[in-house]
Design a protein around this motif. Structure first.
Motif, PDB file in Angstrom:
ATOM      1  N   TRP A   1       0.860  -1.149  -0.181  1.00 51.83           N
ATOM      2  CA  TRP A   1       0.041   0.047  -0.185  1.00 51.83           C
ATOM      3  C   TRP A   1       0.902   1.230  -0.007  1.00 51.83           C
ATOM      4  O   TRP A   1       0.427   2.311  -0.592  1.00 51.83           O
ATOM      5  CB  TRP A   1      -1.024  -0.033   1.285  1.00 51.83           C
ATOM      6  CG  TRP A   1      -2.015  -0.986   1.059  1.00 51.83           C
ATOM      7  CD1 TRP A   1      -2.348  -1.969   1.924  1.00 51.83           C
ATOM      8  CD2 TRP A   1      -3.032  -1.012   0.094  1.00 51.83           C
ATOM      9  NE1 TRP A   1      -3.528  -2.638   1.582  1.00 51.83           N
ATOM     10  CE2 TRP A   1      -3.922  -2.060   0.129  1.00 51.83           C
ATOM     11  CE3 TRP A   1      -3.289  -0.453  -1.301  1.00 51.83           C
ATOM     12  CZ2 TRP A   1      -4.811  -2.643  -0.342  1.00 51.83           C
ATOM     13  CZ3 TRP A   1      -4.257  -0.815  -2.064  1.00 51.83           C
ATOM     14  CH2 TRP A   1      -5.076  -1.903  -1.444  1.00 51.83           C
TER      15      TRP A   1
ATOM     16  N   SER B   1     -11.153  -5.665  -6.213  1.00 53.05           N
ATOM     17  CA  SER B   1      -9.661  -5.348  -5.834  1.00 53.05           C
ATOM     18  C   SER B   1      -9.208  -5.745  -4.481  1.00 53.05           C
ATOM     19  O   SER B   1      -9.953  -5.793  -3.589  1.00 53.05           O
ATOM     20  CB  SER B   1      -8.998  -4.399  -6.568  1.00 53.05           C
ATOM     21  OG  SER B   1      -9.341  -3.265  -5.819  1.00 53.05           O
TER      22      SER B   1
ATOM     23  N   ASP C   1      -3.971  -9.164  -5.413  1.00 54.90           N
ATOM     24  CA  ASP C   1      -4.794  -8.186  -6.001  1.00 54.90           C
ATOM     25  C   ASP C   1      -5.211  -8.349  -7.588  1.00 54.90           C
ATOM     26  O   ASP C   1      -6.381  -8.181  -7.793  1.00 54.90           O
ATOM     27  CB  ASP C   1      -4.231  -6.876  -5.878  1.00 54.90           C
ATOM     28  CG  ASP C   1      -4.760  -5.508  -6.699  1.00 54.90           C
ATOM     29  OD1 ASP C   1      -5.564  -5.077  -6.133  1.00 54.90           O
ATOM     30  OD2 ASP C   1      -4.295  -5.282  -7.965  1.00 54.90           O
ATOM     31  N   THR C   2      -4.170  -8.812  -8.255  1.00 55.36           N
ATOM     32  CA  THR C   2      -4.616  -8.920  -9.766  1.00 55.36           C
ATOM     33  C   THR C   2      -5.362 -10.431  -9.809  1.00 55.36           C
ATOM     34  O   THR C   2      -6.130 -10.168 -10.790  1.00 55.36           O
ATOM     35  CB  THR C   2      -3.265  -9.085 -10.358  1.00 55.36           C
ATOM     36  OG1 THR C   2      -2.535 -10.154  -9.871  1.00 55.36           O
ATOM     37  CG2 THR C   2      -2.562  -7.759 -10.476  1.00 55.36           C
TER      38      THR C   2
ATOM     39  N   ASP D   1      -8.421  -3.325  -2.897  1.00 56.86           N
ATOM     40  CA  ASP D   1      -8.863  -2.001  -2.103  1.00 56.86           C
ATOM     41  C   ASP D   1      -9.979  -2.418  -1.406  1.00 56.86           C
ATOM     42  O   ASP D   1     -10.347  -2.072  -0.258  1.00 56.86           O
ATOM     43  CB  ASP D   1      -9.356  -0.986  -3.197  1.00 56.86           C
ATOM     44  CG  ASP D   1      -8.186  -0.174  -3.855  1.00 56.86           C
ATOM     45  OD1 ASP D   1      -7.285  -1.092  -4.485  1.00 56.86           O
ATOM     46  OD2 ASP D   1      -8.202   0.875  -4.076  1.00 56.86           O
TER      47      ASP D   1
ATOM     48  N   ASP E   1      -4.148   0.587 -13.653  1.00 58.27           N
ATOM     49  CA  ASP E   1      -5.239   0.830 -12.702  1.00 58.27           C
ATOM     50  C   ASP E   1      -5.009   0.977 -11.274  1.00 58.27           C
ATOM     51  O   ASP E   1      -5.381   1.849 -10.512  1.00 58.27           O
ATOM     52  CB  ASP E   1      -6.484  -0.167 -12.977  1.00 58.27           C
ATOM     53  CG  ASP E   1      -7.853   0.211 -12.222  1.00 58.27           C
ATOM     54  OD1 ASP E   1      -8.456   1.202 -12.544  1.00 58.27           O
ATOM     55  OD2 ASP E   1      -8.079  -0.602 -11.334  1.00 58.27           O
ATOM     56  N   LEU E   2      -4.138   0.015 -10.790  1.00 59.49           N
ATOM     57  CA  LEU E   2      -3.666   0.036  -9.420  1.00 59.49           C
ATOM     58  C   LEU E   2      -3.087   1.294  -9.082  1.00 59.49           C
ATOM     59  O   LEU E   2      -3.418   1.667  -7.906  1.00 59.49           O
ATOM     60  CB  LEU E   2      -2.753  -1.253  -9.253  1.00 59.49           C
ATOM     61  CG  LEU E   2      -2.194  -1.333  -7.846  1.00 59.49           C
ATOM     62  CD1 LEU E   2      -3.341  -1.791  -6.866  1.00 59.49           C
ATOM     63  CD2 LEU E   2      -1.162  -2.409  -7.909  1.00 59.49           C
TER      64      LEU E   2
ATOM     65  N   GLY F   1      -1.216  -8.573 -14.160  1.00 54.17           N
ATOM     66  CA  GLY F   1      -1.556  -7.176 -14.075  1.00 54.17           C
ATOM     67  C   GLY F   1      -1.340  -6.455 -15.583  1.00 54.17           C
ATOM     68  O   GLY F   1      -1.267  -5.408 -15.839  1.00 54.17           O
TER      69      GLY F   1
ATOM     70  N   VAL G   1       1.607   1.877  -3.590  1.00 55.16           N
ATOM     71  CA  VAL G   1       0.340   2.274  -4.329  1.00 55.16           C
ATOM     72  C   VAL G   1       0.031   3.584  -4.037  1.00 55.16           C
ATOM     73  O   VAL G   1      -0.188   4.455  -4.799  1.00 55.16           O
ATOM     74  CB  VAL G   1      -0.738   1.398  -3.929  1.00 55.16           C
ATOM     75  CG1 VAL G   1      -2.189   1.837  -4.393  1.00 55.16           C
ATOM     76  CG2 VAL G   1      -0.534  -0.339  -4.525  1.00 55.16           C
TER      77      VAL G   1
ATOM     78  N   ARG H   1      -3.846  -3.813 -15.615  1.00 51.94           N
ATOM     79  CA  ARG H   1      -4.414  -4.012 -14.215  1.00 51.94           C
ATOM     80  C   ARG H   1      -3.507  -3.278 -13.261  1.00 51.94           C
ATOM     81  O   ARG H   1      -3.804  -2.465 -12.244  1.00 51.94           O
ATOM     82  CB  ARG H   1      -4.640  -5.386 -13.626  1.00 51.94           C
ATOM     83  CG  ARG H   1      -5.641  -5.929 -14.252  1.00 51.94           C
ATOM     84  CD  ARG H   1      -6.043  -7.560 -13.908  1.00 51.94           C
ATOM     85  NE  ARG H   1      -7.035  -7.943 -14.544  1.00 51.94           N
ATOM     86  CZ  ARG H   1      -7.091  -9.187 -15.255  1.00 51.94           C
ATOM     87  NH1 ARG H   1      -5.874  -9.649 -15.438  1.00 51.94           N
ATOM     88  NH2 ARG H   1      -8.291  -9.526 -15.708  1.00 51.94           N
TER      89      ARG H   1
ATOM     90  N   ARG I   1      -8.922  -8.903  -9.424  1.00 48.07           N
ATOM     91  CA  ARG I   1      -9.438  -8.175 -10.425  1.00 48.07           C
ATOM     92  C   ARG I   1      -9.609  -9.247 -11.585  1.00 48.07           C
ATOM     93  O   ARG I   1     -10.673  -8.976 -12.162  1.00 48.07           O
ATOM     94  CB  ARG I   1      -8.083  -7.306 -10.659  1.00 48.07           C
ATOM     95  CG  ARG I   1      -7.966  -6.202  -9.887  1.00 48.07           C
ATOM     96  CD  ARG I   1      -6.758  -5.382 -10.514  1.00 48.07           C
ATOM     97  NE  ARG I   1      -6.190  -4.565  -9.317  1.00 48.07           N
ATOM     98  CZ  ARG I   1      -6.613  -3.278  -9.270  1.00 48.07           C
ATOM     99  NH1 ARG I   1      -7.418  -2.675 -10.372  1.00 48.07           N
ATOM    100  NH2 ARG I   1      -6.497  -2.433  -8.348  1.00 48.07           N
TER     101      ARG I   1
ATOM    102  N   LEU J   1       0.518  -8.050  -4.477  1.00 56.58           N
ATOM    103  CA  LEU J   1       0.263  -7.847  -5.789  1.00 56.58           C
ATOM    104  C   LEU J   1      -0.345  -8.961  -6.582  1.00 56.58           C
ATOM    105  O   LEU J   1      -1.367  -8.812  -7.289  1.00 56.58           O
ATOM    106  CB  LEU J   1       1.553  -7.281  -6.649  1.00 56.58           C
ATOM    107  CG  LEU J   1       1.459  -7.117  -7.941  1.00 56.58           C
ATOM    108  CD1 LEU J   1       0.471  -5.863  -8.322  1.00 56.58           C
ATOM    109  CD2 LEU J   1       2.868  -6.893  -8.649  1.00 56.58           C
TER     110      LEU J   1
END
Length: 645
Positions: A364, A452, A440-441, A454, A638-639, A513, A367, A635, A444, A437
């Motif tokens: 984070w 995600s 996250d992907t 998030d 977008d992240l 991603g 990010v 992706r 998604r 990571l």
């Protein structure tokens, strides 16, 4: 035979003398068996501990401390110096920096005895009639970096209360109310999460807080100081408190202040709740005070290059530091692993879940740095490429799983090591980032971009707005929250990556991603700038080593070309192909040898010895980059994109 007889005689005499000493109340009056350390009970300690610190001895870097501790009864009492320090993840309390300890009661000296099994504990006997004891001592800041981290200079200081206090054993730290005061040099100003109660001359007394809150509320103070509001009109104050070596360093532009305000806004958007009543970034712009990046619940300690603002484009090394430490207010402080939520500072912490505490914070932090503008999109991608390459070439994974690296703050205590890629270090930070990571992907991909990590952040960190009491978690809760975002066998997903041995790093997050890790003969602009700042030259993925600005070898890739030729960290390159060594000369030699029969000859100095080594290497220079995979969703793009309300 004579030697055996003499040894037996000496052994008999030693045993006799030891027995005699044992009969006289221990060695030199010290008991043979340490006084028991009281068991921890969850009840308030009577009265208020008063901690007074004089921080005006700038020349000798000495803090004078006077501490008044109420006592509950006469008889045995144990005092602790904090050993297990939050955020350090290990038993690293610098007790060696405590000097001159004198304890008195009713004006009479009370002798202390250090516990030989727990040397951060001091045993005393409280005399009859005493209602309090007074401890006077010094906290001795290192005067050079070789002694440890410098916490006082002629221009600024960093007060970390846990390094200049004792506290009664047998209670939770939240049960001990403490009131701190500090005397600073004339004209100095300070930043801290503590709230002042009174000021008299150069002495500020703060409102009483529990011991855990005091330790979680350090101070930066200095001759050159500025405070900036990072959330004007916000629901709770967020302030940037800057001290600097020179007043001219404190010169952020309106654009830079706007970026830091974006950081606060993007964190709000991500987490959905704040777990503080106010937050203070403490920033030291210095190359004189010791470096630091340390999290706290309502503040953080951050040291950056003195030219962080004034040479913005060329100072990339500290860019994501504030984002990382700010994230810790949620991840690590509000939500903390159950094994980190211990009763006091002398109970061992369990680091099992540091890949969440630090690994997801690393994720984070990167990010939020990109979403706020501390990094632009390309810099974020280039930094990720460097991280991916480093860990894809961490061959120590063959014998040591990433999960085991959570023990490094205890077993290694951040001491230098020689073979980084083989020994491994605190890899739960960056390899943890790569695992998150990957998660996250995957989310998604499984939700076609609708959800995600998030969503995990909001669910896991975003409850109970305004609450800043600790909210511990377990591995099972992490898995359950992920399943609440999207159903998957998350336990197996995590354990496979935490406990596995490769080959290579967990890089599925890159390919999902929309990118692949590649190597070209030119470093990215980000790497050139960063390594220029660090004075570092990278030949890791070609010859298998890095060098400093003075051509000293700083790291060697295990089993790489340099390793095979017997090179090791600390050696110095003297010549390249018969000419005086330099980074550019070495780069040119590697390039000239590409695709040819030319060899690269180095003269290397190893202590007082010189030798010649010859590289039969012809694949050219190699530097990591992320290459877009055509026809796939971006992706990662977008992240790293800022969120808008």
């Amino acid at each position: 035979m004579k030697r055996l007889a003499l040894s037996a005689c000496l052994a008999t005499l030693l045993l006799a003398s030891t027995s005699a000493l044992a009969q006289v109340d221990g060695y030199a009056g010290h008991p043979q068996t340490p006084q028991p350390i009281p068991a921890v009970v969850d009840q308030a300690w009577s009265g208020v501990v008063r901690l007074e610190v004089d921080a005006t001895d700038l020349n000798r870097r000495i803090y004078q401390v006077r501490e008044t501790i109420p006592v509950e009864r006469a008889g045995p009492m144990t005092l602790f110096f904090p050993q297990w320090l939050p955020g350090n993840h290990g038993p690293v309390g610098p007790i060696v920096q405590l000097g001159g300890l004198i304890i008195t009661a009713n004006g009479q000296r009370v002798e202390w005895i250090r516990d030989t099994l727990s040397p951060w504990a001091y045993h005393i006997e409280v005399p009859a009639g005493a209602t309090e004891i007074v401890a006077t001592f010094q906290h001795l800041s290192p005067t050079t970096g070789s002694q440890g981290r410098i916490t006082m200079t002629a221009e600024m200081l960093n007060v970390q209360w846990e390094k200049m206090l004792l506290y009664p054993a047998g209670r939770f730290h939240r049960n001990i109310t403490t009131q701190a005061s500090i005397t600073l040099p004339t004209g100095w100003q300070f930043g801290t999460a503590l709230e002042p109660e009174t000021t008299a001359g150069n002495t500020t007394t703060f409102k009483p807080v529990t011991l855990d809150v005091l330790v979680d509320s350090p101070m930066f103070a200095g001759e050159h100081y500025r405070q900036i509001d990072l959330d004007p009109g916000g629901r709770s104050p967020v302030r940037l408190n800057i001290v600097a070596d020179e007043a001219s360093n404190i010169a952020p532009t309106d654009e830079q202040i706007g970026i830091l305000r974006n950081l606060v806004d993007q964190a709000d958007y991500l987490f959905g709740a704040r777990h503080y009543d106010h937050y203070d970034f403490l920033m030291a712009m210095t190359d004189r005070l010791g470096g630091i990046g340390l999290e706290h619940h309502r503040s953080s300690e951050n040291s950056v290059d003195p030219e962080f603002f004034t040479s913005w484009e060329s100072k990339l090394g500290d860019r994501d530091l504030l984002a990382h430490e700010y994230t810790h207010s949620w991840d690590g402080k509000y939500r903390r692993p159950a094994g980190q939520d211990v009763a006091n500072f002398n109970i061992p912490m369990q680091n099992t879940l540091l890949w969440v505490y630090e690994g997801q914070t690393q994720f984070w932090g990167k990010v939020l740095a990109a979403r706020s503008g501390l990094h632009n999109r390309q810099q974020a991608l280039d930094a990720l490429a460097m991280d991916a390459a480093t860990y894809d070439n961490t061959v120590g994974r063959e014998w040591r799983a990433m999960q085991d690296t959570v023990n490094d703050p205890i077993i290694q205590q951040r001491a230098p090591i020689g073979w980084r890629a083989w020994q491994r270090s605190e890899d739960y930070y960056v390899e943890g980032q790569l695992i998150w990571l990957d998660a996250d992907t995957l989310i998604r991909e499984k939700t076609n971009g609708r959800r995600s990590l998030d969503d995990f952040a909001k669910a896991f960190f975003g409850m109970n707005d305004g609450d800043y009491s600790a909210n511990p978690y377990t591995f099972e809760e992490v898995v359950a929250t992920l399943n609440g975002v999207v159903e998957h066998d998350w336990a197996t997903f995590l354990r496979t990556r935490l406990d596995g041995h490769g080959p290579g790093a967990p890089l599925d997050g890159l390919t999902r991603g929309g990118y692949r890790l590649v190597y070209t003969d030119t470093p990215s602009d980000y790497q050139k700038t960063l390594y220029g700042e660090y004075g570092r030259n990278d030949f890791t993925y070609s010859l298998g080593f890095q060098t400093s600005a003075t051509n000293q070898i700083g790291s060697v890739m295990w089993n790489g070309p340099a390793f095979q030729l017997g090179l090791a960290p600390g050696m110095q390159i003297i010549a390249v192909n018969g000419e005086e060594a330099s980074a550019s000369r070495l780069s040119n030699a590697v390039t000239a040898a590409k695709g040819t029969d030319e060899k690269i000859e180095l003269i290397v100095k190893d202590g007082t010895r010189f030798r010649t080594v010859t590289f039969d290497y012809h694949d050219g220079l190699k530097y990591p980059h992320l290459e877009r995979i055509e026809g796939t969703p971006d992706r990662l793009g977008d992240l790293f994109t800022a969120r808008r309300r």
